[in-house]
Enzyme design. Structure first.
Site, mmCIF file in Angstrom:
data_model
loop_
_atom_site.group_PDB
_atom_site.id
_atom_site.type_symbol
_atom_site.label_atom_id
_atom_site.label_comp_id
_atom_site.label_asym_id
_atom_site.label_seq_id
_atom_site.Cartn_x
_atom_site.Cartn_y
_atom_site.Cartn_z
ATOM 1 N N TYR A 51 25.601 -56.209 -9.503
ATOM 2 C CA TYR A 51 26.182 -55.351 -10.831
ATOM 3 C C TYR A 51 26.181 -54.023 -10.656
ATOM 4 O O TYR A 51 25.910 -53.059 -11.562
ATOM 5 C CB TYR A 51 25.537 -55.870 -12.140
ATOM 6 C CG TYR A 51 26.072 -57.285 -12.726
ATOM 7 C CD1 TYR A 51 27.307 -57.112 -12.958
ATOM 8 C CD2 TYR A 51 25.248 -58.248 -12.757
ATOM 9 C CE1 TYR A 51 27.853 -58.393 -13.419
ATOM 10 C CE2 TYR A 51 25.685 -59.493 -13.292
ATOM 11 C CZ TYR A 51 26.973 -59.483 -13.613
ATOM 12 O OH TYR A 51 27.591 -60.850 -14.216
ATOM 13 N N ASN A 118 29.042 -64.377 -21.626
ATOM 14 C CA ASN A 118 30.530 -65.067 -21.560
ATOM 15 C C ASN A 118 30.763 -65.967 -20.528
ATOM 16 O O ASN A 118 31.788 -66.222 -20.049
ATOM 17 C CB ASN A 118 31.509 -63.701 -21.465
ATOM 18 C CG ASN A 118 31.157 -62.796 -20.270
ATOM 19 O OD1 ASN A 118 30.463 -63.422 -19.471
ATOM 20 N ND2 ASN A 118 31.776 -61.722 -20.174
ATOM 21 N N GLU A 132 30.325 -59.788 -2.675
ATOM 22 C CA GLU A 132 29.629 -60.598 -3.863
ATOM 23 C C GLU A 132 29.479 -61.963 -2.871
ATOM 24 O O GLU A 132 28.445 -62.464 -3.020
ATOM 25 C CB GLU A 132 30.522 -60.804 -4.897
ATOM 26 C CG GLU A 132 30.662 -59.636 -5.935
ATOM 27 C CD GLU A 132 31.581 -59.680 -6.983
ATOM 28 O OE1 GLU A 132 32.109 -60.837 -7.119
ATOM 29 O OE2 GLU A 132 31.808 -58.810 -7.896
HETATM 30 P P1 DAT Z 1 33.733 -59.087 -16.450
HETATM 31 O O1 DAT Z 1 32.611 -60.030 -16.319
HETATM 32 O O2 DAT Z 1 35.154 -59.566 -17.521
HETATM 33 O O3 DAT Z 1 34.472 -58.597 -15.073
HETATM 34 P P2 DAT Z 1 32.408 -56.773 -16.303
HETATM 35 O O4 DAT Z 1 32.521 -56.605 -14.810
HETATM 36 O O5 DAT Z 1 33.175 -55.155 -16.948
HETATM 37 O O6 DAT Z 1 33.321 -57.773 -16.947
HETATM 38 O O7 DAT Z 1 31.110 -56.446 -17.150
HETATM 39 C C1 DAT Z 1 30.026 -57.297 -16.406
HETATM 40 C C2 DAT Z 1 29.468 -58.180 -17.677
HETATM 41 O O8 DAT Z 1 28.804 -57.153 -18.539
HETATM 42 C C3 DAT Z 1 30.505 -58.924 -18.581
HETATM 43 O O9 DAT Z 1 30.924 -60.043 -18.120
HETATM 44 C C4 DAT Z 1 29.719 -58.917 -19.821
HETATM 45 C C5 DAT Z 1 28.809 -57.553 -19.898
HETATM 46 N N1 DAT Z 1 29.679 -56.742 -20.437
HETATM 47 C C6 DAT Z 1 30.612 -55.859 -20.314
HETATM 48 N N2 DAT Z 1 31.082 -54.931 -20.997
HETATM 49 C C7 DAT Z 1 30.179 -55.010 -22.039
HETATM 50 C C8 DAT Z 1 29.870 -54.361 -23.127
HETATM 51 N N3 DAT Z 1 30.891 -53.219 -23.804
HETATM 52 N N4 DAT Z 1 29.085 -54.782 -24.218
HETATM 53 C C9 DAT Z 1 28.046 -55.652 -23.683
HETATM 54 N N5 DAT Z 1 28.426 -56.472 -22.549
HETATM 55 C C10 DAT Z 1 29.242 -56.114 -21.721
#
Ligand code: DAT
Ligand code: MG
Length: 138
Positions: A51, A118, A132
């Site tokens: 991350y 999620n 990854e």
């Molecule tokens: P994704 O998993 O759809 O690729 P991401 O990489 O932007 O989404 O973010 C990683 C994870 O972090 C995501 O699955 C859930 C959490 N997340 C992302 N944006 C968020 C937000 N605005 N508020 C709370 N949790 C969030």
């Protein structure tokens, strides 16, 4: 030339809720092939690499803590355009808004926490996928 590969994680909420099989089944049923599969406890070091793009965001630390709450199921799926195809099956990041028919839309909801729980992760590009897969499968 190798077929496209993506990293899929069933996150700790999915494992805890006993949805791992249902989630993997949807991906297999679409036609993608499981190339690697294991259940494991993530380390903080792995999650910090995985991350890295989110360092400094308000949900970053809650996200890492959440991913350490319990085991994850890590898989590599392969098939033509599997990266895009899996993201489409997973649905959008926020489960409240994710379309019905998707994993997040059908099985997820907002629990009022600092990070969205999620259910799944899927790589978002060929470069991310290779990076990854290296983190989770060495
Ligand atoms: P994704 O998993 O759809 O690729 P991401 O990489 O932007 O989404 O973010 C990683 C994870 O972090 C995501 O699955 C859930 C959490 N997340 C992302 N944006 C968020 C937000 N605005 N508020 C709370 N949790 C969030
Ligand atoms: Mg992402």
């Amino acid at each position: 030339m190798t077929t496209e590969r993506t990293l899929v994680l069933v996150k700790p909420d999915g494992v805890r809720r006993q949805l791992s099989g249902a989630i993997l089944s949807r991906v297999e049923a679409k036609g993608y092939r499981i190339a690697e599969l294991k259940m494991m406890n993530a380390t903080r070091e792995q999650l910090e690499k995985h991350y890295a793009e989110h360092v400094g965001k308000p949900f970053y630390e809650p996200l890492v803590e959440f991913m350490l709450e319990g085991p994850v199921v890590a898989a590599v799926f392969e098939g033509e355009r599997v990266i895009e195809g899996f993201r489409s099956l997973a649905g959008s990041t926020e489960p409240t808004a994710a379309a019905p028919g998707t994993v997040r839309g059908d099985l997820g909801r907002d629990w009022g926490l600092k990070v969205q729980q999620n259910l799944v992760h899927g790589s978002d590009s060929v470069e991310s996928a290779e990076r990854e897969i290296g983190i989770w499968f060495g």
